[in-house]
Structure formats: C-alpha cells, structure tokens
Design a protein around this motif. Structure first.
Motif, PDB file in Angstrom:
ATOM      1  N   GLU A 119      32.601  53.151  47.949  1.00  0.00           N
ATOM      2  CA  GLU A 119      33.387  52.405  49.259  1.00  0.00           C
ATOM      3  C   GLU A 119      32.558  51.424  49.166  1.00  0.00           C
ATOM      4  N   ARG A 125      33.866  48.301  46.758  1.00  0.00           N
ATOM      5  CA  ARG A 125      34.773  47.737  46.946  1.00  0.00           C
ATOM      6  C   ARG A 125      33.943  46.265  48.498  1.00  0.00           C
ATOM      7  N   THR A 177      33.103  43.488  46.957  1.00  0.00           N
ATOM      8  CA  THR A 177      34.450  42.933  45.935  1.00  0.00           C
ATOM      9  C   THR A 177      35.593  42.709  46.596  1.00  0.00           C
ATOM     10  N   ARG A 178      36.882  43.600  47.138  1.00  0.00           N
ATOM     11  CA  ARG A 178      37.588  43.153  47.704  1.00  0.00           C
ATOM     12  C   ARG A 178      37.504  42.814  49.101  1.00  0.00           C
ATOM     13  N   ASP A 179      36.749  44.129  49.665  1.00  0.00           N
ATOM     14  CA  ASP A 179      36.330  43.609  51.276  1.00  0.00           C
ATOM     15  C   ASP A 179      36.017  42.553  51.652  1.00  0.00           C
ATOM     16  N   THR A 215      39.991  41.681  43.255  1.00  0.00           N
ATOM     17  CA  THR A 215      40.344  43.063  42.524  1.00  0.00           C
ATOM     18  C   THR A 215      41.499  42.279  41.582  1.00  0.00           C
TER      19      THR A 215
END
Length: 137
Positions: free
Chosen positions: A44, A47, A50-52, A64
C-alpha cells in the motif's frame, strides 16, 4: 493516517517535492517507512508513491508498469514488499527507457549531494507563500 486509508482516502506519497530540504527520491524512502509505521502494508505504501500519486496529480499514463504506460524503473537488490527499506538497495535505474550505469548514477548522486550542501538553510522566521513549486501563487 491509517484511518484515512481505511476510509478509502487516496494517499499520495512524494507529492510535496518543492518544499525546503526535501530532495526528490531521497525523502521518499523516509516517507515510505513512515507510511508503514502508520499502519499501511508495504504494498500500500509503494502504491501511494507510484500509481496513487500519479492519479492524484492527474497523470493516468504513469505510475504503473503496463503496456502503453510511461515508466522509469528502479531495479532493487531485495524485495520492497517484504520491507520498504529495501527501496534503498538500488541495483540500477532505467529512466526514459535508458539504463543508467552504476558509475553514472554515482556521479549524478554526487552532484545532487554537492548542490544540497551548497544550499543555505532557511532564514530564521522565513515563510513561504503558495505551494513552493515555482510559478504558482
């Protein structure tokens, strides 16, 4: 922090670059550890960086690893899902599809370290207006 995450609030690590003495990349290692200490799993926390973070900044084509996505990659010597401190165990870096050899990476990091050492500390009582990202009030 964990309560926000548990309630579905998107957390975006690393998005405060531009504030004094937060060197992009370096400060993020500490932030990942703080997120895990606050109750997020290593996955978590990663993420969130990166993605969030990319989604929060309105950048859906980054963050991603997938066909059609823009990606810079960090190749690590150990699993960051086991322990986010392993993000410091960098084997290599790919930026814009180009491998950064270890010696070049060492030179780049030395230049960053030198520049940071030459940056004077903020003056007593100094304040910042706006976001500190240069160009926005």
């Amino acid at each position: 922090m964990n309560e926000l995450h548990g309630a579905g609030v998107r957390l975006a690590a690393g998005t405060d670059t531009g504030t004094g003495y937060l060197v992009p990349g370096f400060a993020l290692h500490d932030e990942l550890a703080l997120l895990v200490a606050a109750g997020l799993s290593p996955a978590e926390a990663l993420r969130s960086a990166t993605r969030d973070a990319a989604r929060t900044l309105g950048l859906p084509a980054v963050g991603t690893v997938a066909r059609g996505q823009a990606a810079d990659l960090l190749v690590l010597d150990d699993d960051p899902l086991r322990d986010t401190r392993n993000t410091r165990r960098i084997h290599g870096v790919v930026v814009d599809g180009r491998w950064i050899p270890p010696e070049e990476r060492r030179r780049l990091l030395a230049a960053v370290e030198e520049a940071a050492a030459q940056t004077p500390p903020p003056q007593e009582g100094a304040t910042m207006t706006g976001c500190g990202c240069g160009g926005h009030p």
